[in-house]
Scaffold this active site. Structure first.
Site, mmCIF file in Angstrom:
data_model
loop_
_atom_site.group_PDB
_atom_site.id
_atom_site.type_symbol
_atom_site.label_atom_id
_atom_site.label_comp_id
_atom_site.label_asym_id
_atom_site.label_seq_id
_atom_site.Cartn_x
_atom_site.Cartn_y
_atom_site.Cartn_z
ATOM 1 N N GLY A 277 27.097 -72.100 55.188
ATOM 2 C CA GLY A 277 27.094 -71.190 54.144
ATOM 3 C C GLY A 277 26.750 -69.754 54.555
ATOM 4 O O GLY A 277 26.547 -68.994 53.471
ATOM 5 N N GLY A 278 26.386 -69.269 55.506
ATOM 6 C CA GLY A 278 25.954 -68.078 55.932
ATOM 7 C C GLY A 278 24.446 -67.834 55.089
ATOM 8 O O GLY A 278 23.562 -68.552 54.999
ATOM 9 N N SER B 223 20.258 -67.627 59.000
ATOM 10 C CA SER B 223 19.910 -68.166 57.662
ATOM 11 C C SER B 223 19.983 -69.673 57.745
ATOM 12 O O SER B 223 19.435 -70.392 56.768
ATOM 13 C CB SER B 223 20.700 -67.959 56.700
ATOM 14 O OG SER B 223 20.548 -66.292 56.174
ATOM 15 N N ARG C 209 19.827 -71.214 69.554
ATOM 16 C CA ARG C 209 20.514 -69.863 69.106
ATOM 17 C C ARG C 209 21.166 -69.147 70.268
ATOM 18 O O ARG C 209 20.522 -69.068 71.139
ATOM 19 C CB ARG C 209 19.605 -69.166 68.213
ATOM 20 C CG ARG C 209 20.111 -67.864 67.591
ATOM 21 C CD ARG C 209 21.030 -68.124 66.554
ATOM 22 N NE ARG C 209 21.274 -66.927 65.545
ATOM 23 C CZ ARG C 209 22.450 -66.833 64.729
ATOM 24 N NH1 ARG C 209 23.465 -67.736 64.753
ATOM 25 N NH2 ARG C 209 22.245 -65.803 64.080
ATOM 26 N N THR D 194 26.873 -73.953 64.887
ATOM 27 C CA THR D 194 27.794 -72.816 64.376
ATOM 28 C C THR D 194 28.217 -72.040 65.122
ATOM 29 O O THR D 194 27.801 -72.257 66.427
ATOM 30 C CB THR D 194 26.841 -71.874 63.350
ATOM 31 O OG1 THR D 194 27.919 -70.994 62.729
ATOM 32 C CG2 THR D 194 25.748 -71.259 64.132
ATOM 33 N N THR E 134 29.923 -72.560 59.287
ATOM 34 C CA THR E 134 28.775 -73.416 60.168
ATOM 35 C C THR E 134 28.885 -74.833 59.708
ATOM 36 O O THR E 134 29.776 -74.986 58.556
ATOM 37 C CB THR E 134 27.450 -72.758 59.554
ATOM 38 O OG1 THR E 134 27.274 -71.321 60.027
ATOM 39 C CG2 THR E 134 26.119 -73.595 60.259
ATOM 40 N N GLU F 79 29.649 -68.981 63.925
ATOM 41 C CA GLU F 79 29.560 -68.029 62.820
ATOM 42 C C GLU F 79 30.570 -67.994 61.823
ATOM 43 O O GLU F 79 30.687 -68.900 60.817
ATOM 44 C CB GLU F 79 29.298 -66.713 63.615
ATOM 45 C CG GLU F 79 29.258 -65.637 62.743
ATOM 46 C CD GLU F 79 27.973 -65.525 61.416
ATOM 47 O OE1 GLU F 79 27.992 -64.657 60.665
ATOM 48 O OE2 GLU F 79 27.187 -66.551 61.781
#
Length: 599
Positions: free
Chosen positions: A497-498, A477, A112, A428, A410, A430
């Protein structure tokens, strides 16, 4: 990406020939042929599923050459950086979950993005007030220190058989020779063209002639090909120190916006030291026992593993296979609602706040939350969070909260190999198109991941573990998941998909494990997403389901949305073969394949 060819009906020889023609043959002005693409495949030698046929075909070729699931995953991810540049790439980050067939262990890599060292809690405040969200997205301010390239190297070092240069080579060729633009790529470009136009490097790459490329035309990215070649020759440090790193820092601190553009583009504070010092973290996966199966996911700062796991624990007490569809959906939505209430209160970067991960995943806490669900009524929203450190019997109530914002894009890929190893990898940048900033001369977009932080506390007066901080990883998420049965892989799944990623993975898991759907059927089913809000997002096909009328009568309120998620998955069948599954329609359909197909 969307479908670029008719479903494949050929065997391994044809797949190999098409892979060769797509990646090796000279590219003419006409659209190059796409590899075969279909939503499901069964056979031997492993499996690959992604949203794009070029990427999947590259992964299959790696498996055929003896590569591991990790070798294939990195090769697929690099190819997606070419064909899915608005969703992922080396300007972003992600989460890598791996099952090791030799040891039987599941491990995770946290790649991340991190906040620069100069980041303060008021990162997105101006005069004490939050800045407009769009200004935070299209800026240097929202760019986190990327972790994707170092994730690739860490994974290859641990579980690969091939070196970085070898797995990057097909993606380098793909970037140099190009791919055919499809409807989804053009639509995503159109959605972003206003801001893309304001950055000369972005405009030159994605708006040829000043407008979105036409469907069927070939988009080439020689700058990205050169960047991949630099990584292949010098290693991933080429992105974290030296000329490429200098260009990344310059793009963040002095955003390369057109002087004629009428756009305020706020600079960020990333330094060469931030890039140089970035580290991928290996973390213990989350784990829950669900109906005798071991479900592993990504731990905080991801909220995927804890929220999916808590919701499964909440649902454990109901035989979801025996209830009718309306009750199944009702309990799925209510469990999601409860999970999000607790996620928003408790989950953040564990290096900066005490995240009660073990307690959130405890069955005792889940049972105390499950008792809130009634068969004949809907919980008022927003549901107040519970305290996993001190569970209370059926303590309901609401709490004022603001829904955290996460971009809907993503990408996710899943791979398995002939040796039995499995990878579930979500990566991703974002938003669709990330920050909108292409690093000049380097061919890749920078992320806007720092907008995943809370701008202000979600619940006034309550500590928020997801406020910005120096070196901190924003909550995510992303929910790459692996399920084992008796210590052996059963399936792996994930989705973009956030914040809807969590509900998508939960719905696929329950459809497959409880409702007797095949993995392909579970991925194709109409979706709904409840995230502790007054209304539930629902796809048109679900709104047309007769069960929805029963849910509305209970008090559920639905809001129509075109599509939710774009899942991919692989499954080990009882006879030892692998099944790969992708979306038949969402985002134009995904690409699932196996090295040696069987009927």
């Amino acid at each position: 990406m969307t479908a670029r060819s008719a479903p494949a009906r050929a065997g391994a020889a044809i797949l190999g020939a098409l892979l060769c023609s797509a990646l090796v043959a000279p590219v003419a002005h006409a659209s190059p042929p796409a590899p075969p693409k279909r939503a499901s495949a069964v056979g031997h030698g492993g499996a690959v599923s992604s949203v794009d046929p070029h990427a999947t075909a590259i992964g299959i070729d790696v498996l055929r050459r003896g590569g591991t699931a990790t070798d294939a995953a990195v090769a697929v991810a690099a190819a997606l950086g070419v064909t899915e540049p608005y969703s992922a790439g080396i300007g972003g980050g992600g989460y890598f979950v791996h099952y090791d067939a030799r040891t039987g262990e599941v491990a995770t890599l946290d790649g991340r993005e991190t906040a620069p060292a100069a980041t303060r809690q008021d990162l997105f405040l101006d005069g004490g007030e939050p800045i407009p969200f769009d200004e935070a997205v299209t800026s240097g301010l929202g760019v986190g220190v990327p972790g994707t390239a170092r994730t690739w190297q860490a994974a290859l070092d641990r579980w690969g058989r091939m070196d970085l240069a070898r797995v990057l080579h097909p993606a380098e060729r793909l970037a140099r020779r190009g791919f055919a633009v499809d409807e989804t790529f053009r639509a995503q470009t159109e959605q972003n063209q206003e801001r893309f136009r304001d950055f000369p490097a972005t405009r030159e790459l994605f708006l040829p002639g000043g407008k979105p490329p036409e469907v069927g035309t070939v988009l080439r990215n020689p700058d990205l090909a050169d960047t991949y070649r630099a990584l292949a020759r010098r290693g991933v440090d080429a992105l974290h120190r030296g000329p490429i790193a200098e260009d990344v820092v310059a793009a963040v601190t002095e955003p390369p916006v057109d002087p004629a553009a009428d756009r305020e583009v706020r600079p960020g504070a990333m330094t060469a030291a931030d890039l140089r010092d970035y580290r991928v973290e290996e973390r213990a996966p989350t784990h829950v026992d669900y109906r005798g199966l071991d479900v592993y996911g990504m731990p905080p700062a991801s909220s995927g593993g804890t929220t999916v796991g808590e919701a499964l624990n909440v649902l454990e007490g109901t035989d979801l296979g025996s209830v009718d569809r309306a009750e199944y959906l009702h309990r799925f939505l209510e469990a999601s609602k409860i999970g999000f209430a607790d996620r928003n209160r408790w989950v953040g970067d564990p290096e900066f706040s005490e995240v009660p991960t073990e307690e959130l995943l405890g069955q005792r806490f889940a049972d105390m939350r499950a008792c809130l669900i009634r068969p004949d009524a809907v919980l008022p929203t927003p549901v107040a969070p519970g305290d996993p450190r001190d569970p209370q019997d059926c303590r309901a109530g609401t709490a004022p909260t603001a829904e955290p914002h996460e971009g809907p894009n993503t990408t996710h890929l899943t791979t398995a190999d002939r040796y039995g190893n499995v990878v579930s990898y979500t990566l991703t940048i974002e938003q669709t198109g990330g920050s909108g900033i292409v690093v000049p001369g380097r061919g890749f977009l920078l992320n806007n991941e720092l907008t995943d932080f809370s701008f202000t506390p979600v619940t006034p007066g309550v500590p928020d573990p997801n406020l910005p901080g120096p070196g901190k990883r924003p909550r995510s998420s992303m929910s790459p998941t692996i399920v084992l049965r008796d210590g052996e892989p059963l399936l792996a799944v994930g989705s973009p998909g956030g914040s809807t990623i969590i509900t998508t993975v939960l719905q696929v898991l329950t459809a497959r494990l409880d409702r007797d759907r095949t993995l392909a059927e579970a991925i194709a089913e109409p979706r709904a997403s409840q995230r502790n809000t007054a209304t539930t997002d629902a796809e048109p096909a679900l709104l047309a389901d007769p069960a929805t009328a029963e849910l509305t009568a209970l008090g559920h309120r639905f809001e129509r949305t075109a599509e939710i998620g774009a899942a991919t998955g692989v499954e080990r069948l009882p006879d030892g073969r692998w099944a790969a599954a992708a979306e038949p329609d969402r985002r134009g359909g995904g690409a699932a394949a196996v090295p040696y197909p069987t009927r």
